[in-house]
Design an enzyme around this catalytic site. Structure first.
Site, short mmCIF file in Angstrom:
data_model
loop_
_atom_site.label_atom_id
_atom_site.label_comp_id
_atom_site.label_asym_id
_atom_site.label_seq_id
_atom_site.Cartn_x
_atom_site.Cartn_y
_atom_site.Cartn_z
N HIS A 125 0.82 -1.21 0.00
CA HIS A 125 0.00 0.00 0.00
C HIS A 125 0.86 1.27 0.00
O HIS A 125 0.34 2.37 -0.24
CB HIS A 125 -0.91 0.00 1.24
CG HIS A 125 -2.16 0.79 1.07
ND1 HIS A 125 -2.43 1.55 -0.05
CD2 HIS A 125 -3.24 0.95 1.88
CE1 HIS A 125 -3.61 2.13 0.08
NE2 HIS A 125 -4.12 1.79 1.25
N ASP A 135 -2.45 2.32 -4.40
CA ASP A 135 -3.69 2.64 -3.71
C ASP A 135 -4.69 1.51 -3.95
O ASP A 135 -4.56 0.73 -4.91
CB ASP A 135 -4.27 3.95 -4.24
CG ASP A 135 -3.40 5.15 -3.85
OD1 ASP A 135 -2.75 5.07 -2.78
OD2 ASP A 135 -3.36 6.13 -4.62
#
Length: 406
Positions: free
Chosen positions: A377, A381
Protein backbone atom coordinates in the site's frame (compact mmCIF):
# COMPACT_ATOMS: atom_id res chain seq x y z
CA UNK A 1 47.36 -36.55 -10.03
CA UNK A 2 45.65 -34.71 -7.17
CA UNK A 3 42.91 -32.24 -8.07
CA UNK A 4 41.27 -29.71 -5.77
CA UNK A 5 37.49 -29.98 -5.52
CA UNK A 6 35.99 -26.50 -5.28
CA UNK A 7 32.55 -25.17 -4.54
CA UNK A 8 30.70 -23.63 -7.51
CA UNK A 9 31.32 -20.03 -8.49
CA UNK A 10 28.47 -18.09 -6.92
CA UNK A 11 26.83 -15.06 -8.57
CA UNK A 12 27.34 -11.67 -6.94
CA UNK A 13 23.93 -11.91 -5.26
CA UNK A 14 25.01 -15.03 -3.32
CA UNK A 15 27.52 -14.39 -0.53
CA UNK A 16 28.19 -17.98 0.52
CA UNK A 17 26.73 -21.46 0.80
CA UNK A 18 26.50 -24.42 3.14
CA UNK A 19 27.67 -27.99 2.51
CA UNK A 20 24.31 -29.74 2.56
CA UNK A 21 25.72 -33.25 2.30
CA UNK A 22 28.52 -35.31 0.84
CA UNK A 23 27.09 -37.90 -1.53
CA UNK A 24 30.48 -39.63 -1.66
CA UNK A 25 32.80 -40.46 1.24
CA UNK A 26 36.57 -40.41 1.53
CA UNK A 27 38.01 -43.36 -0.35
CA UNK A 28 34.99 -43.77 -2.64
CA UNK A 29 35.69 -44.44 -6.29
CA UNK A 30 33.63 -42.29 -8.63
CA UNK A 31 33.11 -41.88 -12.33
CA UNK A 32 33.32 -38.61 -14.20
CA UNK A 33 30.32 -36.28 -13.62
CA UNK A 34 29.07 -38.28 -10.63
CA UNK A 35 27.79 -36.07 -7.82
CA UNK A 36 30.30 -35.64 -5.00
CA UNK A 37 28.52 -33.12 -2.79
CA UNK A 38 25.62 -30.67 -2.66
CA UNK A 39 26.04 -27.01 -1.73
CA UNK A 40 22.93 -25.24 -0.45
CA UNK A 41 22.62 -21.50 -0.97
CA UNK A 42 19.83 -19.17 0.04
CA UNK A 43 18.05 -19.95 -3.21
CA UNK A 44 19.09 -23.27 -4.75
CA UNK A 45 21.08 -26.45 -4.20
CA UNK A 46 24.18 -26.66 -6.39
CA UNK A 47 25.84 -29.96 -7.27
CA UNK A 48 29.59 -30.55 -7.18
CA UNK A 49 30.54 -33.28 -9.64
CA UNK A 50 33.66 -35.36 -10.22
CA UNK A 51 35.93 -33.83 -12.90
CA UNK A 52 37.03 -37.27 -14.09
CA UNK A 53 37.28 -40.91 -13.02
CA UNK A 54 39.12 -41.33 -9.77
CA UNK A 55 38.88 -41.45 -5.97
CA UNK A 56 37.73 -38.87 -3.43
CA UNK A 57 40.78 -38.78 -1.17
CA UNK A 58 39.99 -35.99 1.30
CA UNK A 59 37.00 -34.02 2.56
CA UNK A 60 38.04 -30.56 3.76
CA UNK A 61 34.65 -28.95 4.33
CA UNK A 62 32.23 -31.09 6.32
CA UNK A 63 28.45 -31.08 6.17
CA UNK A 64 27.09 -27.88 7.69
CA UNK A 65 30.26 -25.89 7.04
CA UNK A 66 29.98 -22.48 5.38
CA UNK A 67 31.83 -22.20 2.05
CA UNK A 68 32.63 -19.23 -0.17
CA UNK A 69 32.53 -19.04 -3.93
CA UNK A 70 35.07 -21.38 -5.60
CA UNK A 71 36.50 -22.45 -2.23
CA UNK A 72 38.37 -25.77 -1.92
CA UNK A 73 36.12 -28.31 -0.18
CA UNK A 74 37.97 -31.55 -0.91
CA UNK A 75 40.66 -33.34 -2.87
CA UNK A 76 40.41 -35.86 -5.68
CA UNK A 77 42.93 -38.24 -7.23
CA UNK A 78 42.33 -39.16 -10.86
CA UNK A 79 45.33 -41.50 -11.08
CA UNK A 80 43.67 -44.13 -8.89
CA UNK A 81 41.72 -46.68 -10.85
CA UNK A 82 37.93 -46.68 -10.58
CA UNK A 83 36.58 -49.95 -9.25
CA UNK A 84 34.63 -51.76 -11.92
CA UNK A 85 31.72 -53.29 -10.07
CA UNK A 86 30.99 -55.67 -12.90
CA UNK A 87 34.34 -57.36 -12.35
CA UNK A 88 33.48 -58.03 -8.72
CA UNK A 89 31.62 -61.21 -9.46
CA UNK A 90 31.20 -63.25 -6.29
CA UNK A 91 31.48 -66.45 -8.36
CA UNK A 92 35.19 -65.68 -8.87
CA UNK A 93 36.15 -65.18 -5.23
CA UNK A 94 38.87 -67.80 -5.53
CA UNK A 95 40.61 -65.63 -8.15
CA UNK A 96 40.70 -62.60 -5.88
CA UNK A 97 43.88 -62.39 -3.84
CA UNK A 98 43.93 -61.12 -0.26
CA UNK A 99 40.32 -59.91 -0.21
CA UNK A 100 38.25 -60.37 2.91
CA UNK A 101 35.03 -62.29 2.21
CA UNK A 102 33.05 -60.06 4.55
CA UNK A 103 34.20 -56.98 2.62
CA UNK A 104 32.87 -58.46 -0.61
CA UNK A 105 29.52 -59.14 1.02
CA UNK A 106 29.41 -55.57 2.28
CA UNK A 107 30.05 -54.32 -1.27
CA UNK A 108 27.27 -56.58 -2.53
CA UNK A 109 24.93 -55.20 0.13
CA UNK A 110 25.81 -51.64 -0.88
CA UNK A 111 25.16 -52.47 -4.54
CA UNK A 112 21.74 -53.85 -3.66
CA UNK A 113 20.99 -50.79 -1.59
CA UNK A 114 22.00 -48.55 -4.50
CA UNK A 115 19.73 -50.54 -6.79
CA UNK A 116 16.87 -50.10 -4.35
CA UNK A 117 17.45 -46.37 -4.21
CA UNK A 118 17.92 -45.69 -7.90
CA UNK A 119 14.61 -43.81 -7.97
CA UNK A 120 15.62 -41.41 -5.24
CA UNK A 121 17.54 -38.16 -5.26
CA UNK A 122 20.98 -37.74 -3.67
CA UNK A 123 19.62 -36.42 -0.36
CA UNK A 124 17.03 -39.20 -0.07
CA UNK A 125 19.55 -41.84 -1.12
CA UNK A 126 21.98 -40.68 1.54
CA UNK A 127 19.36 -41.04 4.28
CA UNK A 128 18.33 -44.48 3.01
CA UNK A 129 21.91 -45.77 3.04
CA UNK A 130 22.76 -44.21 6.40
CA UNK A 131 19.70 -45.72 8.08
CA UNK A 132 19.98 -49.06 6.23
CA UNK A 133 16.42 -48.78 4.91
CA UNK A 134 14.62 -50.84 2.30
CA UNK A 135 13.40 -48.34 -0.28
CA UNK A 136 10.62 -50.69 -1.36
CA UNK A 137 8.93 -50.08 2.01
CA UNK A 138 9.05 -46.29 1.68
CA UNK A 139 5.96 -44.60 0.30
CA UNK A 140 7.05 -42.43 -2.64
CA UNK A 141 5.32 -39.13 -3.40
CA UNK A 142 7.60 -37.81 -6.13
CA UNK A 143 7.08 -37.89 -9.87
CA UNK A 144 7.32 -41.39 -11.42
CA UNK A 145 7.41 -42.94 -7.93
CA UNK A 146 10.56 -41.01 -7.07
CA UNK A 147 11.42 -41.15 -3.37
CA UNK A 148 12.00 -37.68 -1.91
CA UNK A 149 13.92 -36.68 1.19
CA UNK A 150 10.60 -35.86 2.88
CA UNK A 151 9.36 -39.41 2.15
CA UNK A 152 12.38 -40.90 3.92
CA UNK A 153 11.96 -38.59 6.93
CA UNK A 154 8.26 -39.47 7.17
CA UNK A 155 9.15 -43.16 7.01
CA UNK A 156 11.73 -42.77 9.78
CA UNK A 157 9.33 -40.81 11.98
CA UNK A 158 6.51 -43.33 11.52
CA UNK A 159 8.77 -46.15 12.69
CA UNK A 160 10.56 -44.14 15.37
CA UNK A 161 10.69 -45.99 18.70
CA UNK A 162 13.12 -44.26 21.05
CA UNK A 163 14.98 -46.24 23.65
CA UNK A 164 15.11 -45.29 27.32
CA UNK A 165 18.71 -44.17 26.89
CA UNK A 166 17.98 -41.85 23.95
CA UNK A 167 17.76 -38.68 26.00
CA UNK A 168 18.29 -36.43 22.96
CA UNK A 169 15.03 -37.60 21.42
CA UNK A 170 12.84 -37.81 24.54
CA UNK A 171 11.50 -34.85 26.46
CA UNK A 172 10.70 -34.74 30.16
CA UNK A 173 7.27 -36.32 29.63
CA UNK A 174 8.80 -39.31 27.83
CA UNK A 175 7.16 -38.46 24.51
CA UNK A 176 9.24 -38.78 21.32
CA UNK A 177 10.67 -35.65 19.71
CA UNK A 178 13.14 -35.02 16.97
CA UNK A 179 15.28 -31.87 16.65
CA UNK A 180 16.82 -31.08 13.27
CA UNK A 181 18.49 -27.87 12.07
CA UNK A 182 16.43 -25.67 9.78
CA UNK A 183 17.67 -25.86 6.21
CA UNK A 184 19.35 -22.80 4.76
CA UNK A 185 16.53 -22.29 2.24
CA UNK A 186 13.83 -22.65 4.90
CA UNK A 187 15.66 -20.21 7.14
CA UNK A 188 15.99 -17.71 4.30
CA UNK A 189 12.28 -18.03 3.51
CA UNK A 190 11.43 -17.45 7.16
CA UNK A 191 13.58 -14.32 7.37
CA UNK A 192 12.16 -12.89 4.13
CA UNK A 193 8.57 -13.48 5.21
CA UNK A 194 9.12 -11.74 8.54
CA UNK A 195 10.93 -8.90 6.76
CA UNK A 196 8.05 -8.39 4.32
CA UNK A 197 5.52 -8.26 7.14
CA UNK A 198 7.61 -5.71 9.04
CA UNK A 199 8.81 -3.50 6.18
CA UNK A 200 5.81 -3.26 3.86
CA UNK A 201 2.25 -1.99 4.23
CA UNK A 202 0.72 -5.17 2.84
CA UNK A 203 -2.99 -5.38 2.09
CA UNK A 204 -5.01 -7.95 0.17
CA UNK A 205 -7.98 -7.53 -2.14
CA UNK A 206 -10.19 -10.44 -3.22
CA UNK A 207 -12.40 -11.30 -6.16
CA UNK A 208 -13.74 -14.38 -7.91
CA UNK A 209 -13.62 -15.54 -11.49
CA UNK A 210 -15.92 -17.79 -13.49
CA UNK A 211 -13.58 -20.40 -14.99
CA UNK A 212 -16.17 -21.94 -17.34
CA UNK A 213 -14.92 -20.12 -20.49
CA UNK A 214 -11.33 -21.27 -19.87
CA UNK A 215 -12.46 -24.83 -19.08
CA UNK A 216 -14.55 -24.96 -22.26
CA UNK A 217 -11.60 -23.64 -24.27
CA UNK A 218 -9.30 -26.30 -22.83
CA UNK A 219 -11.88 -29.02 -23.41
CA UNK A 220 -12.41 -27.96 -27.04
CA UNK A 221 -8.80 -27.36 -28.07
CA UNK A 222 -6.74 -29.16 -25.40
CA UNK A 223 -5.89 -32.28 -27.41
CA UNK A 224 -5.13 -30.34 -30.58
CA UNK A 225 -2.98 -27.90 -28.60
CA UNK A 226 -0.94 -30.72 -27.05
CA UNK A 227 -0.53 -32.48 -30.40
CA UNK A 228 0.61 -29.28 -32.08
CA UNK A 229 2.91 -27.92 -29.37
CA UNK A 230 3.92 -30.98 -27.36
CA UNK A 231 2.68 -29.56 -24.05
CA UNK A 232 -0.67 -29.62 -22.25
CA UNK A 233 -2.88 -26.56 -22.20
CA UNK A 234 -3.02 -25.71 -18.51
CA UNK A 235 -4.55 -22.92 -16.45
CA UNK A 236 -1.36 -21.11 -15.42
CA UNK A 237 -0.56 -20.00 -18.97
CA UNK A 238 -3.83 -18.07 -19.18
CA UNK A 239 -3.13 -16.38 -15.84
CA UNK A 240 0.36 -15.35 -16.96
CA UNK A 241 -1.01 -13.83 -20.18
CA UNK A 242 -3.77 -12.06 -18.25
CA UNK A 243 -1.25 -10.74 -15.72
CA UNK A 244 1.04 -9.43 -18.47
CA UNK A 245 -1.82 -7.52 -20.13
CA UNK A 246 -2.96 -6.11 -16.79
CA UNK A 247 0.59 -5.06 -15.88
CA UNK A 248 0.81 -3.10 -19.13
CA UNK A 249 -2.39 -1.25 -18.19
CA UNK A 250 -1.22 -0.58 -14.64
CA UNK A 251 2.59 -0.18 -14.78
CA UNK A 252 2.77 0.81 -11.11
CA UNK A 253 1.87 -2.80 -10.20
CA UNK A 254 4.92 -3.86 -12.20
CA UNK A 255 7.17 -1.41 -10.32
CA UNK A 256 9.26 -1.86 -7.18
CA UNK A 257 10.50 0.31 -4.34
CA UNK A 258 14.25 0.87 -4.03
CA UNK A 259 14.95 3.05 -1.03
CA UNK A 260 13.42 6.48 -1.70
CA UNK A 261 12.91 5.65 -5.40
CA UNK A 262 10.24 3.88 -7.42
CA UNK A 263 11.64 1.72 -10.24
CA UNK A 264 9.29 1.24 -13.19
CA UNK A 265 10.19 -1.83 -15.24
CA UNK A 266 9.66 -1.73 -19.00
CA UNK A 267 9.29 -5.50 -19.18
CA UNK A 268 7.21 -8.19 -17.50
CA UNK A 269 9.19 -10.96 -15.80
CA UNK A 270 6.65 -13.24 -14.14
CA UNK A 271 7.62 -15.42 -11.20
CA UNK A 272 5.66 -18.66 -10.83
CA UNK A 273 5.81 -20.06 -7.29
CA UNK A 274 6.53 -23.81 -7.13
CA UNK A 275 6.34 -25.89 -3.96
CA UNK A 276 9.14 -28.43 -3.46
CA UNK A 277 10.16 -30.75 -0.65
CA UNK A 278 12.69 -28.13 0.46
CA UNK A 279 10.27 -25.21 0.42
CA UNK A 280 8.75 -22.67 -1.94
CA UNK A 281 10.88 -21.51 -4.87
CA UNK A 282 10.00 -18.95 -7.52
CA UNK A 283 11.51 -19.47 -10.99
CA UNK A 284 11.06 -16.44 -13.23
CA UNK A 285 9.75 -16.44 -16.80
CA UNK A 286 11.84 -13.67 -18.35
CA UNK A 287 10.20 -11.39 -20.93
CA UNK A 288 6.84 -13.12 -20.50
CA UNK A 289 5.25 -10.35 -22.58
CA UNK A 290 7.19 -11.58 -25.62
CA UNK A 291 6.19 -15.24 -25.29
CA UNK A 292 3.20 -16.99 -26.85
CA UNK A 293 0.83 -19.17 -24.82
CA UNK A 294 2.56 -22.41 -25.95
CA UNK A 295 5.96 -20.94 -25.05
CA UNK A 296 4.67 -19.95 -21.62
CA UNK A 297 3.25 -23.41 -20.97
CA UNK A 298 6.57 -25.00 -21.93
CA UNK A 299 8.47 -22.64 -19.64
CA UNK A 300 6.10 -23.36 -16.74
CA UNK A 301 6.43 -27.12 -17.21
CA UNK A 302 10.23 -26.97 -17.54
CA UNK A 303 10.67 -24.83 -14.43
CA UNK A 304 8.28 -26.98 -12.39
CA UNK A 305 10.21 -30.15 -13.22
CA UNK A 306 13.58 -28.51 -12.56
CA UNK A 307 12.35 -27.11 -9.25
CA UNK A 308 11.15 -30.49 -7.99
CA UNK A 309 14.45 -32.09 -9.04
CA UNK A 310 16.48 -29.24 -7.44
CA UNK A 311 17.96 -28.38 -10.83
CA UNK A 312 17.04 -24.69 -10.94
CA UNK A 313 19.94 -22.30 -11.37
CA UNK A 314 20.30 -19.07 -9.43
CA UNK A 315 19.94 -17.10 -12.67
CA UNK A 316 16.54 -18.72 -13.28
CA UNK A 317 15.31 -17.47 -9.91
CA UNK A 318 16.65 -13.94 -9.99
CA UNK A 319 14.62 -10.86 -10.80
CA UNK A 320 10.91 -10.95 -11.40
CA UNK A 321 8.51 -8.00 -11.46
CA UNK A 322 5.32 -9.86 -10.48
CA UNK A 323 4.56 -13.26 -8.94
CA UNK A 324 1.72 -15.75 -9.30
CA UNK A 325 1.16 -18.41 -6.64
CA UNK A 326 -1.26 -21.32 -6.99
CA UNK A 327 -2.44 -22.67 -3.67
CA UNK A 328 -5.34 -24.37 -5.42
CA UNK A 329 -3.20 -27.37 -6.34
CA UNK A 330 -3.19 -28.27 -2.63
CA UNK A 331 -6.91 -27.64 -2.16
CA UNK A 332 -6.76 -24.11 -0.78
CA UNK A 333 -10.08 -22.31 -1.22
CA UNK A 334 -8.93 -18.89 -0.04
CA UNK A 335 -5.67 -17.52 1.35
CA UNK A 336 -3.57 -14.36 1.59
CA UNK A 337 -0.33 -14.58 -0.44
CA UNK A 338 2.69 -12.76 0.98
CA UNK A 339 4.64 -10.31 -1.16
CA UNK A 340 7.81 -11.46 -2.87
CA UNK A 341 9.97 -8.42 -2.03
CA UNK A 342 10.92 -6.08 -3.60
CA UNK A 343 7.93 -6.65 -5.87
CA UNK A 344 4.81 -4.55 -5.38
CA UNK A 345 2.14 -7.24 -5.77
CA UNK A 346 1.45 -10.97 -5.92
CA UNK A 347 -1.55 -12.86 -7.30
CA UNK A 348 -2.90 -15.93 -5.52
CA UNK A 349 -4.89 -18.59 -7.39
CA UNK A 350 -7.08 -21.09 -5.54
CA UNK A 351 -9.17 -24.21 -6.05
CA UNK A 352 -11.84 -24.29 -8.72
CA UNK A 353 -15.10 -25.15 -6.97
CA UNK A 354 -18.59 -25.49 -8.42
CA UNK A 355 -20.82 -22.99 -6.65
CA UNK A 356 -24.26 -21.45 -7.25
CA UNK A 357 -23.96 -17.93 -8.68
CA UNK A 358 -26.48 -15.43 -10.01
CA UNK A 359 -26.10 -14.71 -13.76
CA UNK A 360 -28.64 -12.58 -15.61
CA UNK A 361 -31.12 -12.96 -12.77
CA UNK A 362 -30.85 -16.76 -12.63
CA UNK A 363 -29.01 -19.03 -10.20
CA UNK A 364 -26.67 -21.37 -12.04
CA UNK A 365 -23.83 -23.70 -11.05
CA UNK A 366 -20.43 -22.50 -12.29
CA UNK A 367 -16.80 -23.50 -11.66
CA UNK A 368 -15.62 -20.55 -9.59
CA UNK A 369 -12.17 -19.60 -8.33
CA UNK A 370 -11.33 -17.06 -5.66
CA UNK A 371 -8.49 -14.69 -6.53
CA UNK A 372 -6.40 -12.86 -3.95
CA UNK A 373 -4.00 -10.05 -4.70
CA UNK A 374 -1.68 -8.79 -1.99
CA UNK A 375 -0.02 -5.44 -2.65
CA UNK A 376 2.23 -2.89 -1.02
CA UNK A 377 0.00 0.00 0.00
CA UNK A 378 3.03 2.29 0.14
CA UNK A 379 3.04 2.31 -3.65
CA UNK A 380 -0.39 1.08 -4.71
CA UNK A 381 -3.69 2.64 -3.71
CA UNK A 382 -6.68 0.38 -3.23
CA UNK A 383 -8.31 1.74 -6.38
CA UNK A 384 -5.41 0.65 -8.61
CA UNK A 385 -5.10 -2.74 -6.93
CA UNK A 386 -8.82 -3.49 -7.31
CA UNK A 387 -8.90 -2.35 -10.93
CA UNK A 388 -5.85 -4.49 -11.70
CA UNK A 389 -7.51 -7.59 -10.24
CA UNK A 390 -10.77 -6.84 -12.05
CA UNK A 391 -8.82 -6.60 -15.31
CA UNK A 392 -7.45 -10.12 -14.78
CA UNK A 393 -10.95 -11.38 -13.93
CA UNK A 394 -12.44 -9.85 -17.08
CA UNK A 395 -9.78 -11.34 -19.34
CA UNK A 396 -10.19 -14.82 -17.92
CA UNK A 397 -13.97 -14.72 -18.18
CA UNK A 398 -13.69 -13.53 -21.80
CA UNK A 399 -10.63 -15.30 -23.26
CA UNK A 400 -11.01 -13.39 -26.52
CA UNK A 401 -9.76 -10.35 -24.59
CA UNK A 402 -6.43 -12.15 -24.18
CA UNK A 403 -6.09 -12.46 -27.94
CA UNK A 404 -7.18 -8.87 -28.58
CA UNK A 405 -5.02 -7.40 -25.77
CA UNK A 406 -8.07 -5.79 -24.18
Amino acid sequence: MTIEIKSPTFPESVADGTVANWVKKEGDSVAQDEILAEIETDKVVLEVVAPSNGVLTKIIKNEGDIVNSAEVIGKFDETLAVINKQEKNLNKVDQVDKVNISTIKDKESETKTEANTKKSGPAAKKLIVENNLDSSLIKASGKDQRITKADVINHLESSFEPSASDSSSINSSNRPEKRVPMSRLRNTIAQRLVSVQQETAMLTTFNEVDMLPIKELRSKYGQEFEKQHGVKLGFMGFFVVAAVQALKKFPVVNASIDGPDVVYHGYQDIGVAVSTERGLVVPVIKDADAKSLPELEKSILEYSEKARDSKLTIEEMQGGTFTISNGGVFGSLLSTPILNAPQTAILGMHSIQERPVAINGEVVIRPMMYLAMSYDHRLLDGKEAVRFLVSIKEQLESPERLLLNL
